[in-house]
Enzyme design. Structure first.
Site, short mmCIF file in Angstrom:
data_model
loop_
_atom_site.label_atom_id
_atom_site.label_comp_id
_atom_site.label_asym_id
_atom_site.label_seq_id
_atom_site.Cartn_x
_atom_site.Cartn_y
_atom_site.Cartn_z
CG ASP A 81 -2.20 0.77 1.00
OD1 ASP A 81 -3.23 0.46 1.61
OD2 ASP A 81 -2.15 1.73 0.20
CD GLU A 133 -6.63 5.53 3.14
OE1 GLU A 133 -6.46 5.35 1.94
OE2 GLU A 133 -5.67 5.61 3.94
C1 GLC Z 1 -4.31 4.13 0.10
C2 GLC Z 1 -5.26 3.03 0.33
C3 GLC Z 1 -5.41 2.09 -0.84
C4 GLC Z 1 -5.22 2.87 -2.15
C5 GLC Z 1 -3.80 3.39 -2.16
C6 GLC Z 1 -3.48 4.20 -3.44
O1 GLC Z 1 -3.72 4.63 1.24
O2 GLC Z 1 -5.11 2.26 1.52
O3 GLC Z 1 -6.71 1.51 -0.76
O4 GLC Z 1 -5.45 2.02 -3.26
O5 GLC Z 1 -3.51 4.21 -1.04
O6 GLC Z 1 -4.19 5.41 -3.43
#
Ligand code: GLC
Length: 612
Positions: free
Chosen positions: A290, A494
């Protein structure tokens, strides 16, 4: 540039995928291999960086581009520009461009925005979700991207979690059924599909990414990026199960979770990432970290970064969403290999997986955007599909005390529409729309609830709209046949969405009560999850609909509340009486929700029965 097509097996589109992988890998230097494992944000990507580092992937973080002015052709020009640099590198390996297309291609202005996953879970419609995947794939490819960071297959244990709306529901069975999005995004795998092998049907499909592996929705106290405490057999049954269904559909990528399992972080969890996902489940695609996922292996995040890289790569991370400090990442990883702390075998395994997906995805053949797809962005067919999804996602929680209240009379003389969410497209779409955290207002093309009501009622019907009900309007209560009150959550994403109270914001309950005690009222709640319902709200509202976060096609709500279509939505998550009950567990004897998992009334139902 390497010599012509004939001498390069990997450039021969008719050669078997594994032969192409082997041939290309054999020609790569260590820096080129490490470059392929590097995923960077487009704000630090230049032609030189992409070419010189042999960068494997690019992504954009929500919000750092001119949204309103950036039509899909802008995106296609930008991404094709990056791609041409990659194709000019020594081996000409194309980049894979990833985008958070989590409910339609939501980063792009004018794209069709579908209901968020919690609403799709309420539909229980496997084929609908597959069709949404196929439509989304077209709109993503139209803008030049190849990879969608979707589906999120979190199983949400507790609605206080800020990413509840990204989950299809609170039990693995619902989430597993909704993984049909993978087949929609990538194409239906052939009958003889070998389980675990990546699959893509062609130029109108994208690489899918099941996330966040594993247990992201099951953390203690619903803390985002927190700790999921479970014995392995329960983790497998409750959280790993949806990944098995994704893999059976030819899933190409998996994103690791920021969260931990029994105190150990997933980004450095060799047992789960390698022994379970890759060996036991046979996953042959690649695992991507991530955003700054490796940085968060240390405290403070980013400290001792070289050790974080060592832990993450050795655990089974194949591609790292760095996303900015690519020099440090590549230098550290090359140093780790040269010092023997990360084996070349591990690097080769990671790069093979990345190359395999790129070959299967046809990126070597279809590297650039297909401009013939541009008319699909926000097209009528996709908006009608989104409208169908909205209809099917609505859950009717109450419909009259002694006689049914819905469907509403669309030829009433005078109706009142009230509330913060009646005419706000941004609120209707929620987070991950235009920007990561979402915004208020008419942020893109679409139909608000108010637009839809006005388009549906008869020419003689007078519609009075007030965001906040005025005293004089309420005093004239007898002049209204009924009221529709639209309230709900503000956009979030988030950790910003972690919420221990779940009270309807902006005085939503007070607005409902003020109107409903004077005028027969339908309440429509826009939220990413079950919210706390004050007793007087439940008592005074004649009818109550959970609309979740429906996206741009608000007409789907009018279709149902005025009776052109029946309600069919069923709760994808239990609706609590009080937050003190959370987390509710349907497997527990103490399971006493306000509305149980699977609850949902139809037009002809009257009782707001709370029986399980
Ligand atoms: C984020 C998320 C993930 C996302 C990634 C790219 O922090 O947890 O779901 O796809 O970053 O934006």
């Amino acid at each position: 540039m390497v010599d012509n097509e004939k001498s390069c097996v990997y450039k021969n589109r008719d050669a078997p995928v594994e032969a192409r992988v082997k041939d290309l890998l054999s020609q790569m230097t260590l820096p080129e291999k490490v470059g392929q494992m590097t995923l960077i944000e487009c704000s630090v990507a230049s032609q030189a960086v992409i070419k010189d580092y042999s960068i494997g992937g690019l992504l954009n973080r929500a919000g750092n581009w001119p949204f309103e002015d950036a039509k899909s052709s802008y995106w296609a020009d930008m991404i094709d520009g990056f791609q041409r640099s990659a194709l000019e590198s020594r081996l000409g390996i194309p980049i894979i461009y990833g985008i958070d297309a989590v409910h339609g291609n939501n980063d792009v202005y004018g794209a069709t925005i579908f209901p968020h996953n919690i609403g799709l879970g309420a539909t229980r419609d496997v084929d609908l979700v597959r069709r949404i995947g196929a439509a989304t794939a077209l709109e993503v490819r139209a803008c030049g991207a190849h990879w969608a960071f979707a589906p999120c297959v979190a199983v949400v244990k507790d609605p206080r979690w800020g990413r509840c709306y990204e989950s299809y529901g609170e039990v693995a069975q619902i989430v597993s059924e909704m993984t049909s999005l993978v087949s929609g995004l990538q194409g239906e795998p052939p009958k003889e599909h070998t389980n675990g092998y990546p699959f893509l049907a062609g130029r109108k499909n994208v690489v899918a990414c099941a996330k966040h592996f594993v247990g992201d929705g099951g953390t203690n106290k619903a803390i985002n990026e927190g700790n999921t405490i479970l014995p392995y057999k329960d983790l497998e049954r409750k959280h790993i199960a949806p990944y098995k269904k994704c893999i059976s559909q030819g899933l190409s990528t998996v994103m690791a979770s920021y969260s931990s399992w029994n105190g150990d972080k997933l980004h450095s969890h060799h047992f789960l990432l390698t022994e379970v996902l890759k060996q036991k489940l046979g996953f042959k695609g690649y695992v991507v970290s991530d955003w700054e996922g490796l940085d968060r292996l240390s405290d403070p995040p980013g400290s001792n970064y070289r050790n974080c890289v060592k832990m993450g790569i050795n655990a089974g991370i194949d591609m790292v969403m760095v996303p900015f400090k690519y020099e440090k990442f590549t230098n550290d990883l090359i140093d780790l290999v040269e010092s023997g702390e990360v084996s070349m075998a591990r690097i080769d395994d990671a790069v093979e997986r990345i190359l395999r997906v790129k070959f299967v995805a046809g990126l070597f053949e279809y590297s650039l955007a297909d401009r013939t797809l541009l008319p699909t962005v926000g097209c009528k067919e996709h908006r009608e599909l989104a409208r169908e999804a909205v209809r099917k996602s609505l859950v009717l929680l109450k419909n009259g005390k002694y006689a049914r209240f819905l469907p509403l009379n669309c030829n009433a003389e005078r109706i009142l529409v009230v509330g913060t969410h009646a005419d706000d497209l941004g609120y209707q779409c929620g987070g991950w729309t235009k920007t990561m955290y979402g915004q208020s207002g008419r942020i893109t093309n679409g139909t608000t609830l108010l637009d839809a009501i006005k388009a549906t009622v008869g020419d003689e019907t007078e519609v009075i709209y007030e965001k906040t009900p005025s005293e004089e309007t309420l005093a004239a209560r007898k002049s209204f046949s009924y009221a529709i009150v639209a309230v709900g959550e503000l956009p979030y994403a988030e950790t910003m969405g972690d919420n221990s109270e779940l009270i309807i914001p902006l005085n939503g309950s007070e607005i409902i009560t003020a109107v409903a005690e004077k005028i027969p009222t339908l309440v429509i709640l826009f939220s990413g999850r079950p919210m706390f319902l004050e007793p007087q709200v439940l008592e005074k509202a004649e009818a109550l609909v959970a609309a979740w976060l429906p996206g741009t096609e608000g007409q789907g709500m009018a279709d149902v509340i005025f009776g052109d279509y029946e309600f069919q939505g069923k709760l994808p998550a239990s609706w609590f009486k009080s937050v003190d009950q959370l987390p509710l567990d349907i497997e527990s004897n103490g399971y006493l929700p306000l509305f149980p998992l699977g609850f949902g009334l139809g037009h002809d139902s009257v009782e707001n029965s709370n029986t399980v």
